[in-house]
Design a protein around this motif. Structure first.
Motif, PDB file in Angstrom:
ATOM      1  N   HIS A  50       0.835  -1.204   0.000  1.00 18.54           N
ATOM      2  CA  HIS A  50       0.000   0.000   0.000  1.00 18.54           C
ATOM      3  C   HIS A  50       0.872   1.258   0.000  1.00 18.54           C
ATOM      4  N   TRP A  51       1.930   1.269   0.850  1.00 19.48           N
ATOM      5  CA  TRP A  51       2.791   2.451   0.901  1.00 19.48           C
ATOM      6  C   TRP A  51       3.532   2.654  -0.420  1.00 19.48           C
ATOM      7  N   ARG A  52       3.885   1.549  -1.077  1.00 18.83           N
ATOM      8  CA  ARG A  52       4.540   1.682  -2.385  1.00 18.83           C
ATOM      9  C   ARG A  52       3.582   2.315  -3.390  1.00 18.83           C
ATOM     10  N   LYS A  53       2.300   1.891  -3.340  1.00 17.41           N
ATOM     11  CA  LYS A  53       1.302   2.455  -4.243  1.00 17.41           C
ATOM     12  C   LYS A  53       1.095   3.941  -3.941  1.00 17.41           C
ATOM     13  N   VAL A  54       1.047   4.303  -2.663  1.00 20.12           N
ATOM     14  CA  VAL A  54       0.888   5.712  -2.282  1.00 20.12           C
ATOM     15  C   VAL A  54       2.099   6.522  -2.746  1.00 20.12           C
ATOM     16  N   ARG A  55       3.300   5.953  -2.584  1.00 20.79           N
ATOM     17  CA  ARG A  55       4.513   6.656  -3.036  1.00 20.79           C
ATOM     18  C   ARG A  55       4.499   6.863  -4.544  1.00 20.79           C
ATOM     19  N   ASP A  56       4.082   5.825  -5.288  1.00 22.51           N
ATOM     20  CA  ASP A  56       4.021   5.960  -6.744  1.00 22.51           C
ATOM     21  C   ASP A  56       2.991   7.008  -7.165  1.00 22.51           C
ATOM     22  N   GLU A  57       1.847   7.059  -6.455  1.00 21.47           N
ATOM     23  CA  GLU A  57       0.841   8.082  -6.756  1.00 21.47           C
ATOM     24  C   GLU A  57       1.390   9.481  -6.468  1.00 21.47           C
ATOM     25  N   GLU A  58       2.128   9.602  -5.365  1.00 19.90           N
ATOM     26  CA  GLU A  58       2.714  10.909  -5.035  1.00 19.90           C
ATOM     27  C   GLU A  58       3.755  11.310  -6.076  1.00 19.90           C
ATOM     28  N   ASN A  59       4.572  10.374  -6.517  1.00 15.69           N
ATOM     29  CA  ASN A  59       5.559  10.687  -7.560  1.00 15.69           C
ATOM     30  C   ASN A  59       4.878  11.143  -8.842  1.00 15.69           C
ATOM     31  N   GLU A  60       3.788  10.444  -9.207  1.00 15.18           N
ATOM     32  CA  GLU A  60       3.072  10.802 -10.432  1.00 15.18           C
ATOM     33  C   GLU A  60       2.402  12.168 -10.299  1.00 15.18           C
ATOM     34  N   LEU A  61       1.823  12.420  -9.130  1.00 12.89           N
ATOM     35  CA  LEU A  61       1.102  13.670  -8.915  1.00 12.89           C
ATOM     36  C   LEU A  61       2.051  14.872  -8.863  1.00 12.89           C
ATOM     37  N   MET A  62       3.204  14.726  -8.239  1.00 12.53           N
ATOM     38  CA  MET A  62       4.109  15.849  -7.995  1.00 12.53           C
ATOM     39  C   MET A  62       5.308  15.873  -8.946  1.00 12.53           C
ATOM     40  N   LYS A  63       5.211  15.180 -10.083  1.00 11.82           N
ATOM     41  CA  LYS A  63       6.373  15.098 -10.982  1.00 11.82           C
ATOM     42  C   LYS A  63       6.734  16.454 -11.597  1.00 11.82           C
ATOM     43  N   ASN A  64       5.795  17.372 -11.712  1.00  9.68           N
ATOM     44  CA  ASN A  64       6.078  18.675 -12.322  1.00  9.68           C
ATOM     45  C   ASN A  64       6.441  19.744 -11.301  1.00  9.68           C
ATOM     46  N   VAL A  65       6.464  19.404 -10.020  1.00  4.84           N
ATOM     47  CA  VAL A  65       6.798  20.382  -8.987  1.00  4.84           C
ATOM     48  C   VAL A  65       8.318  20.354  -8.791  1.00  4.84           C
ATOM     49  N   PRO A  66       8.986  21.512  -8.951  1.00  2.16           N
ATOM     50  CA  PRO A  66      10.446  21.505  -8.794  1.00  2.16           C
ATOM     51  C   PRO A  66      10.851  21.328  -7.327  1.00  2.16           C
ATOM     52  N   HIS A  67      11.942  20.640  -7.117  1.00  2.00           N
ATOM     53  CA  HIS A  67      12.548  20.406  -5.795  1.00  2.00           C
ATOM     54  C   HIS A  67      11.640  19.595  -4.865  1.00  2.00           C
ATOM     55  N   TRP A  68      10.708  18.853  -5.411  1.00  2.00           N
ATOM     56  CA  TRP A  68       9.841  18.009  -4.566  1.00  2.00           C
ATOM     57  C   TRP A  68      10.512  16.663  -4.351  1.00  2.00           C
ATOM     58  N   LYS A  69      10.605  16.266  -3.101  1.00  2.00           N
ATOM     59  CA  LYS A  69      11.183  14.966  -2.780  1.00  2.00           C
ATOM     60  C   LYS A  69      10.085  14.125  -2.108  1.00  2.00           C
ATOM     61  N   THR A  70       9.829  12.960  -2.652  1.00  2.00           N
ATOM     62  CA  THR A  70       8.752  12.106  -2.153  1.00  2.00           C
ATOM     63  C   THR A  70       9.086  11.607  -0.751  1.00  2.00           C
ATOM     64  N   GLY A  71       8.076  11.617   0.117  1.00 10.35           N
ATOM     65  CA  GLY A  71       8.250  11.118   1.479  1.00 10.35           C
ATOM     66  C   GLY A  71       8.744  12.159   2.458  1.00 10.35           C
ATOM     67  N   THR A  72       8.808  13.406   2.042  1.00 10.33           N
ATOM     68  CA  THR A  72       9.254  14.461   2.950  1.00 10.33           C
ATOM     69  C   THR A  72       8.222  15.575   2.976  1.00 10.33           C
ATOM     70  N   LEU A  73       8.267  16.347   4.038  1.00 11.75           N
ATOM     71  CA  LEU A  73       7.410  17.520   4.166  1.00 11.75           C
ATOM     72  C   LEU A  73       8.316  18.679   4.553  1.00 11.75           C
ATOM     73  N   TYR A  74       8.516  19.592   3.618  1.00 13.32           N
ATOM     74  CA  TYR A  74       9.442  20.723   3.789  1.00 13.32           C
ATOM     75  C   TYR A  74      10.836  20.231   4.146  1.00 13.32           C
ATOM     76  N   GLY A  75      11.276  19.177   3.497  1.00 17.59           N
ATOM     77  CA  GLY A  75      12.625  18.661   3.691  1.00 17.59           C
ATOM     78  C   GLY A  75      12.781  17.699   4.853  1.00 17.59           C
ATOM     79  N   GLU A  76      11.781  17.555   5.691  1.00 17.25           N
ATOM     80  CA  GLU A  76      11.841  16.624   6.827  1.00 17.25           C
ATOM     81  C   GLU A  76      11.208  15.294   6.419  1.00 17.25           C
ATOM     82  N   PRO A  77      11.883  14.176   6.683  1.00 12.27           N
ATOM     83  CA  PRO A  77      11.277  12.887   6.329  1.00 12.27           C
ATOM     84  C   PRO A  77      10.021  12.631   7.166  1.00 12.27           C
ATOM     85  N   VAL A  78       8.993  12.127   6.502  1.00  5.33           N
ATOM     86  CA  VAL A  78       7.709  11.914   7.163  1.00  5.33           C
ATOM     87  C   VAL A  78       7.676  10.558   7.868  1.00  5.33           C
TER      88      VAL A  78
END
Length: 148
Positions: A85-113
């Motif tokens: 499930h977490w892999r699917k959520v991560r893949d959805e986040e990568n797909e959703l935020m692919k056009n946002v510059p400097h976005w790193k999946t699994g973090t919130l303002y640079g802090e790991p979630v």
């Protein structure tokens, strides 16, 4: 004229029996036989109850042994399902935020979630885990253990 082919219903010869209108008391049996029967049936009931209790105890022990044997497999499958499930959520986040510059999946303002400062896994809360599913599915998953 012809004769009619019926006969009249008449009382039996000698008349009917007299009507019983006074109270009839039942015949009294032997009290010792009744007491012996009561004690016998009670003894048989107690004996069969304790025999049945032994069977129930053995079945409960067997059921608990089976449950304890299967519990690690169920826990492993639950963890496997969680990671999928977490892999699917991560893949959805990568797909959703692919056009946002400097976005790193699994973090919130640079802090790991999902990891703390020591790099250990932090179990996310219920709302984060079920953020991408319907509320009905979330409630069914949350209450799944209660149905078994």
């Amino acid at each position: 004229m012809s004769r009619i082919g019926y006969t009249q219903d008449m009382p039996p010869p000698g008349g009917y029996k007299p009507i019983q209108y006074e109270k009839l008391m039942p015949k009294q049996g032997n009290a010792f036989i009744k007491l012996a029967g009561l004690i016998g049936f009670t003894g048989f009931g107690v004996f069969s109850y304790y025999q049945t209790r032994k069977i129930w105890r053995l079945r409960r022990v067997e059921q608990n042994d089976a449950r304890f044997a299967v519990e690690p497999l169920i826990a492993a499958e639950r963890q496997r399902s969680t990671m999928m499930h977490w892999r699917k959520v991560r893949d959805e986040e990568n797909e959703l935020m692919k056009n946002v510059p400097h976005w790193k999946t699994g973090t919130l303002y640079g802090e790991p979630v999902f990891y703390n400062k020591l790099g250990r896994w932090v179990e996310p809360n219920f709302a984060e885990y079920y953020a991408h599913v319907s509320s009905k599915t979330a409630v069914n998953h949350r209450n799944e253990a209660r149905r078994h």
